[in-house]
Write a protein that holds these residues in place. Structure first.
Motif, PDB file in Angstrom:
ATOM      1  N   ALA A 187       2.123   1.895   0.193  1.00 45.21           N
ATOM      2  CA  ALA A 187       1.992   2.116  -1.255  1.00 45.21           C
ATOM      3  C   ALA A 187       2.757   3.374  -1.675  1.00 45.21           C
ATOM      4  CB  ALA A 187       0.525   2.241  -1.638  1.00 45.21           C
ATOM      5  N   LYS A 188       2.687   4.396  -0.849  1.00 52.26           N
ATOM      6  CA  LYS A 188       3.406   5.644  -1.137  1.00 52.26           C
ATOM      7  C   LYS A 188       4.903   5.407  -1.183  1.00 52.26           C
ATOM      8  CE  LYS A 188       3.005   9.367   1.421  1.00 52.26           C
ATOM      9  NZ  LYS A 188       2.526  10.392   2.339  1.00 52.26           N
ATOM     10  N   ASN A 189       5.383   4.566  -0.294  1.00 57.03           N
ATOM     11  CA  ASN A 189       6.820   4.311  -0.214  1.00 57.03           C
ATOM     12  C   ASN A 189       7.320   3.381  -1.311  1.00 57.03           C
ATOM     13  OD1 ASN A 189       7.122   5.965   2.018  1.00 57.03           O
ATOM     14  ND2 ASN A 189       6.735   4.306   3.451  1.00 57.03           N
ATOM     15  N   THR A 190       6.435   2.599  -1.909  1.00 57.85           N
ATOM     16  CA  THR A 190       6.877   1.647  -2.918  1.00 57.85           C
ATOM     17  C   THR A 190       6.404   1.988  -4.326  1.00 57.85           C
ATOM     18  OG1 THR A 190       4.977   0.213  -2.472  1.00 57.85           O
ATOM     19  CG2 THR A 190       7.010  -0.262  -1.283  1.00 57.85           C
ATOM     20  N   SER A 191       5.295   2.679  -4.455  1.00 57.33           N
ATOM     21  CA  SER A 191       4.711   2.933  -5.774  1.00 57.33           C
ATOM     22  C   SER A 191       4.302   4.394  -5.940  1.00 57.33           C
ATOM     23  CB  SER A 191       3.483   2.043  -5.976  1.00 57.33           C
ATOM     24  OG  SER A 191       3.804   0.698  -5.766  1.00 57.33           O
ATOM     25  N   VAL A 192       5.231   5.288  -5.725  1.00 63.05           N
ATOM     26  CA  VAL A 192       4.936   6.721  -5.813  1.00 63.05           C
ATOM     27  C   VAL A 192       4.406   7.077  -7.200  1.00 63.05           C
ATOM     28  CG1 VAL A 192       5.927   9.039  -5.665  1.00 63.05           C
ATOM     29  CG2 VAL A 192       6.669   7.273  -4.092  1.00 63.05           C
ATOM     30  N   ASP A 193       5.009   6.501  -8.223  1.00 66.60           N
ATOM     31  CA  ASP A 193       4.605   6.817  -9.598  1.00 66.60           C
ATOM     32  C   ASP A 193       3.160   6.416  -9.878  1.00 66.60           C
ATOM     33  OD1 ASP A 193       7.138   7.803 -10.046  1.00 66.60           O
ATOM     34  OD2 ASP A 193       7.896   5.906 -10.857  1.00 66.60           O
ATOM     35  N   VAL A 194       2.755   5.268  -9.357  1.00 65.16           N
ATOM     36  CA  VAL A 194       1.377   4.800  -9.585  1.00 65.16           C
ATOM     37  C   VAL A 194       0.389   5.754  -8.928  1.00 65.16           C
ATOM     38  CG1 VAL A 194      -0.258   2.932  -9.129  1.00 65.16           C
ATOM     39  CG2 VAL A 194       2.090   2.395  -9.786  1.00 65.16           C
ATOM     40  N   LEU A 195       0.687   6.187  -7.705  1.00 63.25           N
ATOM     41  CA  LEU A 195      -0.206   7.121  -7.017  1.00 63.25           C
ATOM     42  C   LEU A 195      -0.276   8.458  -7.756  1.00 63.25           C
ATOM     43  CD1 LEU A 195       0.732   6.391  -3.290  1.00 63.25           C
ATOM     44  CD2 LEU A 195      -1.287   5.635  -4.522  1.00 63.25           C
ATOM     45  N   LYS A 196       0.872   8.942  -8.218  1.00 62.52           N
ATOM     46  CA  LYS A 196       0.885  10.210  -8.964  1.00 62.52           C
ATOM     47  C   LYS A 196       0.133  10.072 -10.275  1.00 62.52           C
ATOM     48  CE  LYS A 196       5.116  12.277  -7.165  1.00 62.52           C
ATOM     49  NZ  LYS A 196       6.483  12.692  -7.463  1.00 62.52           N
ATOM     50  N   LYS A 197       0.358   8.959 -10.964  1.00 63.09           N
ATOM     51  CA  LYS A 197      -0.296   8.717 -12.257  1.00 63.09           C
ATOM     52  C   LYS A 197      -1.818   8.714 -12.116  1.00 63.09           C
ATOM     53  CE  LYS A 197      -0.586   5.286 -15.927  1.00 63.09           C
ATOM     54  NZ  LYS A 197      -0.142   3.952 -16.356  1.00 63.09           N
ATOM     55  N   ASN A 198      -2.305   8.150 -11.021  1.00 59.60           N
ATOM     56  CA  ASN A 198      -3.745   8.071 -10.780  1.00 59.60           C
ATOM     57  C   ASN A 198      -4.262   9.237  -9.943  1.00 59.60           C
ATOM     58  OD1 ASN A 198      -4.345   5.559 -12.152  1.00 59.60           O
ATOM     59  ND2 ASN A 198      -3.070   4.621 -10.590  1.00 59.60           N
ATOM     60  N   ASP A 199      -3.392  10.220  -9.695  1.00 61.32           N
ATOM     61  CA  ASP A 199      -3.749  11.436  -8.961  1.00 61.32           C
ATOM     62  C   ASP A 199      -4.396  11.116  -7.601  1.00 61.32           C
ATOM     63  OD1 ASP A 199      -3.745  14.199  -8.699  1.00 61.32           O
ATOM     64  OD2 ASP A 199      -5.793  14.381  -9.458  1.00 61.32           O
ATOM     65  N   ILE A 200      -3.718  10.257  -6.833  1.00 60.61           N
ATOM     66  CA  ILE A 200      -4.227   9.856  -5.519  1.00 60.61           C
ATOM     67  C   ILE A 200      -3.389  10.525  -4.434  1.00 60.61           C
ATOM     68  CG2 ILE A 200      -4.568   7.936  -3.922  1.00 60.61           C
ATOM     69  CD1 ILE A 200      -4.999   6.148  -6.384  1.00 60.61           C
ATOM     70  N   GLU A 201      -4.055  11.302  -3.581  1.00 59.69           N
ATOM     71  CA  GLU A 201      -3.413  11.887  -2.407  1.00 59.69           C
ATOM     72  C   GLU A 201      -3.809  11.016  -1.219  1.00 59.69           C
ATOM     73  OE1 GLU A 201      -4.072  16.090  -1.893  1.00 59.69           O
ATOM     74  OE2 GLU A 201      -4.322  16.314  -4.064  1.00 59.69           O
ATOM     75  N   ALA A 202      -2.812  10.493  -0.531  1.00 57.77           N
ATOM     76  CA  ALA A 202      -3.041   9.490   0.507  1.00 57.77           C
ATOM     77  C   ALA A 202      -4.048   9.934   1.567  1.00 57.77           C
ATOM     78  CB  ALA A 202      -1.715   9.108   1.160  1.00 57.77           C
ATOM     79  N   MET A 203      -3.786  11.048   2.216  1.00 53.46           N
ATOM     80  CA  MET A 203      -4.663  11.467   3.314  1.00 53.46           C
ATOM     81  C   MET A 203      -6.047  11.872   2.816  1.00 53.46           C
ATOM     82  SD  MET A 203      -3.008  10.656   5.887  1.00 53.46           S
ATOM     83  CE  MET A 203      -4.178  11.184   7.115  1.00 53.46           C
ATOM     84  N   LYS A 204      -6.095  12.522   1.679  1.00 48.92           N
ATOM     85  CA  LYS A 204      -7.400  12.902   1.125  1.00 48.92           C
ATOM     86  C   LYS A 204      -8.227  11.643   0.842  1.00 48.92           C
ATOM     87  CE  LYS A 204      -9.453  15.681  -2.528  1.00 48.92           C
ATOM     88  NZ  LYS A 204      -9.223  16.487  -3.735  1.00 48.92           N
ATOM     89  N   TYR A 205      -7.567  10.615   0.335  1.00 51.76           N
ATOM     90  CA  TYR A 205      -8.234   9.339   0.077  1.00 51.76           C
ATOM     91  C   TYR A 205      -8.793   8.741   1.370  1.00 51.76           C
ATOM     92  CZ  TYR A 205      -8.721   4.343  -0.743  1.00 51.76           C
ATOM     93  OH  TYR A 205      -9.205   3.060  -0.783  1.00 51.76           O
ATOM     94  N   ILE A 206      -7.979   8.745   2.422  1.00 51.49           N
ATOM     95  CA  ILE A 206      -8.405   8.197   3.720  1.00 51.49           C
ATOM     96  C   ILE A 206      -9.611   8.964   4.264  1.00 51.49           C
ATOM     97  CG2 ILE A 206      -7.720   7.866   6.141  1.00 51.49           C
ATOM     98  CD1 ILE A 206      -6.323   5.891   4.366  1.00 51.49           C
ATOM     99  N   TYR A 207      -9.528  10.293   4.229  1.00 50.09           N
ATOM    100  CA  TYR A 207     -10.624  11.112   4.755  1.00 50.09           C
ATOM    101  C   TYR A 207     -11.915  10.870   3.982  1.00 50.09           C
ATOM    102  CZ  TYR A 207      -6.804  13.698   7.030  1.00 50.09           C
ATOM    103  OH  TYR A 207      -5.699  14.053   7.760  1.00 50.09           O
ATOM    104  N   THR A 208     -11.822  10.816   2.680  1.00 50.55           N
ATOM    105  CA  THR A 208     -13.008  10.603   1.845  1.00 50.55           C
ATOM    106  C   THR A 208     -13.591   9.216   2.081  1.00 50.55           C
ATOM    107  OG1 THR A 208     -12.102  12.087   0.177  1.00 50.55           O
ATOM    108  CG2 THR A 208     -13.872  10.621  -0.526  1.00 50.55           C
ATOM    109  N   LYS A 209     -12.734   8.219   2.091  1.00 48.88           N
ATOM    110  CA  LYS A 209     -13.194   6.836   2.256  1.00 48.88           C
ATOM    111  C   LYS A 209     -13.962   6.647   3.559  1.00 48.88           C
ATOM    112  CE  LYS A 209     -11.695   2.065   2.619  1.00 48.88           C
ATOM    113  NZ  LYS A 209     -10.591   1.122   2.664  1.00 48.88           N
ATOM    114  N   HIS A 210     -13.494   7.275   4.627  1.00 48.61           N
ATOM    115  CA  HIS A 210     -14.110   7.063   5.939  1.00 48.61           C
ATOM    116  C   HIS A 210     -15.066   8.174   6.360  1.00 48.61           C
ATOM    117  CE1 HIS A 210     -11.788   3.473   6.736  1.00 48.61           C
ATOM    118  NE2 HIS A 210     -10.746   4.086   6.213  1.00 48.61           N
ATOM    119  N   GLY A 211     -15.275   9.145   5.496  1.00 49.11           N
ATOM    120  CA  GLY A 211     -16.237  10.200   5.794  1.00 49.11           C
ATOM    121  C   GLY A 211     -15.840  11.064   6.976  1.00 49.11           C
ATOM    122  N   ILE A 212     -14.552  11.359   7.087  1.00 44.94           N
ATOM    123  CA  ILE A 212     -14.056  12.198   8.182  1.00 44.94           C
ATOM    124  C   ILE A 212     -13.270  13.364   7.594  1.00 44.94           C
ATOM    125  CG2 ILE A 212     -13.924  10.301   9.838  1.00 44.94           C
ATOM    126  CD1 ILE A 212     -10.892  10.206   9.304  1.00 44.94           C
TER     127      ILE A 212
END
Length: 145
Positions: free
Chosen positions: A47-72
């Motif tokens: 998603a980062k490689n194809t839709s950078v604008d969408v992630l920025k628009k929704n203020d999504i940081e990839a690794m932070k999202y992963i850590y939060t989602k999995h509780g690590i």
């Protein structure tokens, strides 16, 4: 005698390879959970490689999202990743699980595309054809002499 020494040396080398190079961390992520995390990481990276604008628009940081989602946290992830990487057989199992999930997703997408193409074809067949370029005034009658 020379063969015996070589055989003993080979046995020692093989058995020494089975030693754990890195001890498991206290908060080791299980193999199954690690597989799910790496799967999610692959999706987020795509998603980062194809839709950078969408992630920025929704203020999504990839690794932070992963850590939060999995509780690590990042340290737990890195320590677990290093531990599994030190054991290639286990690491391979984890990545085979990730690959299987991604291939399953790809099949679902391909099947959906195929189904959509079939529906589009059926729709084209059902639509009446337009004859915009042809105008018919009167049928031609043969001349009678």
């Amino acid at each position: 005698m020379h063969r015996l020494v070589i055989l003993v040396a080979l046995i020692l080398m093989v058995s020494s390879c089975k030693e754990e190079l890195i001890k498991p961390p206290e908060n080791l992520i299980t193999k199954d959970k690690m597989s799910v995390i790496l799967y999610d990481l692959a999706l987020v990276t795509a998603a980062k490689n194809t839709s950078v604008d969408v992630l920025k628009k929704n203020d999504i940081e990839a690794m932070k999202y992963i850590y939060t989602k999995h509780g690590i946290d990042s340290l737990q992830f890195v320590e677990s990743d290093v531990y599994y990487a030190s054991n290639p057989e286990v690491y391979d199992e984890i990545y085979e699980g990730v690959e299987a999930k991604l291939k399953g997703d790809l099949k679902v997408v391909e099947d959906a595309k195929k189904e959509q193409r079939t529906l589009d074809s059926i729709e084209r067949i059902r639509k009446p054809k337009k004859l915009d370029s042809i105008t018919v005034e009167k049928p031609l009658k043969p001349k009678v002499n």
